[in-house]
Design a protein around this motif. Structure first.
Motif, PDB file in Angstrom:
ATOM      1  N   LEU A  39      16.236  33.622  11.592  1.00  0.00           N
ATOM      2  CA  LEU A  39      15.942  34.243  10.273  1.00  0.00           C
ATOM      3  C   LEU A  39      14.322  34.577  10.549  1.00  0.00           C
ATOM      4  CD1 LEU A  39      16.161  34.469   7.085  1.00  0.00           C
ATOM      5  CD2 LEU A  39      15.361  32.158   7.136  1.00  0.00           C
ATOM      6  N   THR A  40      13.615  33.755  11.233  1.00  0.00           N
ATOM      7  CA  THR A  40      12.229  34.041  11.275  1.00  0.00           C
ATOM      8  C   THR A  40      11.897  35.203  12.412  1.00  0.00           C
ATOM      9  OG1 THR A  40      11.898  31.589  11.112  1.00  0.00           O
ATOM     10  CG2 THR A  40      10.163  32.992  11.973  1.00  0.00           C
ATOM     11  N   GLU A  41      12.535  35.187  13.530  1.00  0.00           N
ATOM     12  CA  GLU A  41      12.175  36.034  14.372  1.00  0.00           C
ATOM     13  C   GLU A  41      13.018  37.520  14.187  1.00  0.00           C
ATOM     14  OE1 GLU A  41      13.553  34.739  18.189  1.00  0.00           O
ATOM     15  OE2 GLU A  41      11.904  33.149  18.158  1.00  0.00           O
ATOM     16  N   ASP A  42      14.416  37.446  13.489  1.00  0.00           N
ATOM     17  CA  ASP A  42      14.836  38.865  13.298  1.00  0.00           C
ATOM     18  C   ASP A  42      14.778  39.239  11.855  1.00  0.00           C
ATOM     19  OD1 ASP A  42      15.660  38.278  15.720  1.00  0.00           O
ATOM     20  OD2 ASP A  42      17.510  37.217  15.091  1.00  0.00           O
ATOM     21  N   ILE A  43      14.375  38.430  10.806  1.00  0.00           N
ATOM     22  CA  ILE A  43      14.447  39.113   9.399  1.00  0.00           C
ATOM     23  C   ILE A  43      12.998  38.824   9.017  1.00  0.00           C
ATOM     24  CG2 ILE A  43      15.212  38.681   7.044  1.00  0.00           C
ATOM     25  CD1 ILE A  43      17.855  37.964   8.316  1.00  0.00           C
ATOM     26  N   ILE A  44      12.337  37.839   9.022  1.00  0.00           N
ATOM     27  CA  ILE A  44      10.944  37.582   8.210  1.00  0.00           C
ATOM     28  C   ILE A  44       9.901  38.320   9.182  1.00  0.00           C
ATOM     29  CG2 ILE A  44       9.397  35.866   7.802  1.00  0.00           C
ATOM     30  CD1 ILE A  44      11.509  33.977   6.855  1.00  0.00           C
ATOM     31  N   SER A  45       9.905  38.056  10.497  1.00  0.00           N
ATOM     32  CA  SER A  45       8.654  38.712  11.057  1.00  0.00           C
ATOM     33  C   SER A  45       8.682  40.167  10.942  1.00  0.00           C
ATOM     34  CB  SER A  45       8.876  38.190  12.674  1.00  0.00           C
ATOM     35  OG  SER A  45       8.340  36.773  12.730  1.00  0.00           O
ATOM     36  N   PHE A  56       4.771  39.623  14.521  1.00  0.00           N
ATOM     37  CA  PHE A  56       4.031  38.324  14.879  1.00  0.00           C
ATOM     38  C   PHE A  56       4.322  37.724  16.704  1.00  0.00           C
ATOM     39  CE2 PHE A  56       3.638  37.024  10.085  1.00  0.00           C
ATOM     40  CZ  PHE A  56       2.239  37.238  10.291  1.00  0.00           C
ATOM     41  N   ASP A  57       5.546  38.125  16.808  1.00  0.00           N
ATOM     42  CA  ASP A  57       6.058  37.766  18.258  1.00  0.00           C
ATOM     43  C   ASP A  57       5.072  38.336  19.032  1.00  0.00           C
ATOM     44  OD1 ASP A  57       7.599  35.802  17.378  1.00  0.00           O
ATOM     45  OD2 ASP A  57       9.350  37.069  17.769  1.00  0.00           O
ATOM     46  N   ARG A  58       4.659  39.687  18.862  1.00  0.00           N
ATOM     47  CA  ARG A  58       3.784  40.346  19.913  1.00  0.00           C
ATOM     48  C   ARG A  58       2.377  40.212  19.782  1.00  0.00           C
ATOM     49  NH1 ARG A  58       7.614  44.870  17.851  1.00  0.00           N
ATOM     50  NH2 ARG A  58       9.423  44.526  19.070  1.00  0.00           N
ATOM     51  N   LEU A  59       1.854  39.255  18.900  1.00  0.00           N
ATOM     52  CA  LEU A  59       0.223  39.195  18.844  1.00  0.00           C
ATOM     53  C   LEU A  59      -0.108  38.346  19.996  1.00  0.00           C
ATOM     54  CD1 LEU A  59      -0.190  38.429  14.939  1.00  0.00           C
ATOM     55  CD2 LEU A  59      -0.469  40.465  16.163  1.00  0.00           C
ATOM     56  N   SER A  60      -1.012  38.703  20.725  1.00  0.00           N
ATOM     57  CA  SER A  60      -1.563  38.059  21.986  1.00  0.00           C
ATOM     58  C   SER A  60      -2.902  38.478  22.026  1.00  0.00           C
ATOM     59  CB  SER A  60      -0.627  38.111  23.039  1.00  0.00           C
ATOM     60  OG  SER A  60      -0.669  39.655  23.392  1.00  0.00           O
ATOM     61  N   VAL A  61      -3.721  37.761  22.892  1.00  0.00           N
ATOM     62  CA  VAL A  61      -4.986  38.001  23.408  1.00  0.00           C
ATOM     63  C   VAL A  61      -4.957  37.895  24.988  1.00  0.00           C
ATOM     64  CG1 VAL A  61      -7.438  37.347  23.432  1.00  0.00           C
ATOM     65  CG2 VAL A  61      -6.181  37.226  21.437  1.00  0.00           C
ATOM     66  N   ASN A  70      -0.354  33.762  23.699  1.00  0.00           N
ATOM     67  CA  ASN A  70       0.686  34.296  22.875  1.00  0.00           C
ATOM     68  C   ASN A  70       0.747  33.690  21.365  1.00  0.00           C
ATOM     69  OD1 ASN A  70       1.553  36.327  24.736  1.00  0.00           O
ATOM     70  ND2 ASN A  70       2.865  34.799  25.509  1.00  0.00           N
ATOM     71  N   TYR A  71      -0.267  33.727  20.508  1.00  0.00           N
ATOM     72  CA  TYR A  71      -0.578  33.091  19.329  1.00  0.00           C
ATOM     73  C   TYR A  71       0.484  33.452  18.202  1.00  0.00           C
ATOM     74  CZ  TYR A  71      -3.462  37.010  17.485  1.00  0.00           C
ATOM     75  OH  TYR A  71      -3.780  38.448  17.220  1.00  0.00           O
ATOM     76  N   GLY A  72       0.843  34.830  18.500  1.00  0.00           N
ATOM     77  CA  GLY A  72       1.828  35.372  17.587  1.00  0.00           C
ATOM     78  C   GLY A  72       3.140  34.328  17.882  1.00  0.00           C
ATOM     79  N   LYS A  73       3.610  33.988  18.636  1.00  0.00           N
ATOM     80  CA  LYS A  73       4.744  33.241  18.863  1.00  0.00           C
ATOM     81  C   LYS A  73       4.593  31.792  18.477  1.00  0.00           C
ATOM     82  CE  LYS A  73       6.746  35.543  22.921  1.00  0.00           C
ATOM     83  NZ  LYS A  73       7.168  35.401  24.303  1.00  0.00           N
ATOM     84  N   PHE A  74       3.199  31.339  18.460  1.00  0.00           N
ATOM     85  CA  PHE A  74       3.034  29.980  17.994  1.00  0.00           C
ATOM     86  C   PHE A  74       2.912  30.095  16.408  1.00  0.00           C
ATOM     87  CE2 PHE A  74      -0.294  27.193  16.256  1.00  0.00           C
ATOM     88  CZ  PHE A  74       0.305  26.048  16.389  1.00  0.00           C
ATOM     89  N   ILE A  75       2.663  31.298  15.765  1.00  0.00           N
ATOM     90  CA  ILE A  75       2.556  31.438  14.193  1.00  0.00           C
ATOM     91  C   ILE A  75       3.979  31.691  13.726  1.00  0.00           C
ATOM     92  CG2 ILE A  75       2.178  33.083  12.438  1.00  0.00           C
ATOM     93  CD1 ILE A  75      -0.374  33.942  13.822  1.00  0.00           C
ATOM     94  N   THR A  76       4.943  32.091  14.780  1.00  0.00           N
ATOM     95  CA  THR A  76       6.508  32.120  14.455  1.00  0.00           C
ATOM     96  C   THR A  76       6.967  30.910  14.441  1.00  0.00           C
ATOM     97  OG1 THR A  76       6.571  34.610  15.343  1.00  0.00           O
ATOM     98  CG2 THR A  76       8.618  33.166  15.026  1.00  0.00           C
TER      99      THR A  76
END
Length: 146
Positions: A39-45, A56-61, A70-76
């Motif tokens: 739900l989070t990865e495939d719909i909400i993000s 969000f999954d692609r956010l990184s520094v 990969n802080y986007g995965k942490f947010i997810t």
């Protein structure tokens, strides 16, 4: 009493209701976690990505060379946790409400009408006398009829 071996103790532990309930809970929880993750990865993000232009999954520094944060995965993962906690909260709230209603119904079913009193207290000598007495047997005072 005979001593049980390791296998016997393990068999007793596994056959107890608590262990079985826990196992079922872990299995259902794992499957439910997969649903919430999807739900989070495939719909909400992706929906949130429409408004912000990124997923969000692609956010990184990049820190150093190939080292990335990969802080986007942490947010997810945080969103997954919050959704899971919210759903568990609602489930527990419903269970607690049902238990409270069942307890209230059980109390109502167990309450019996109090029997009518058969005695009263003499207002003069404070002795216990029959409810329909017109004179106190202890002090011989005349009583008012009620």
């Amino acid at each position: 009493m005979a001593k049980k071996g390791f296998i016997g103790e393990f068999k007793d532990f596994i056959s107890r209701g608590n262990a079985m309930d826990m196992a079922v809970g872990v299995i259902i929880g794992g499957a439910f976690s997969g649903i919430v993750t999807s739900l989070t990865e495939d719909i909400i993000s992706p929906i949130l990505g429409l408004f912000g232009g990124i997923n969000f999954d692609r956010l990184s520094v990049n820190i150093l060379g190939e080292v990335t944060l990969n802080y986007g995965k942490f947010i997810t993962a945080i969103v997954n946790f919050l959704i899971m906690a919210l759903i568990i909260f609602f489930i527990m709230k419903a269970v607690n409400t049902l238990e409270a209603q069942a307890a209230r119904l059980a109390r109502l079913g167990n309450e019996q009408e109090a029997p009518a009193p058969t005695t009263k207290i003499c207002p003069f000598c404070k002795s216990e006398i029959p409810i329909d007495a017109t004179r106190c047997a202890h002090c011989t005072s005349e009583l008012e009829q009620s």
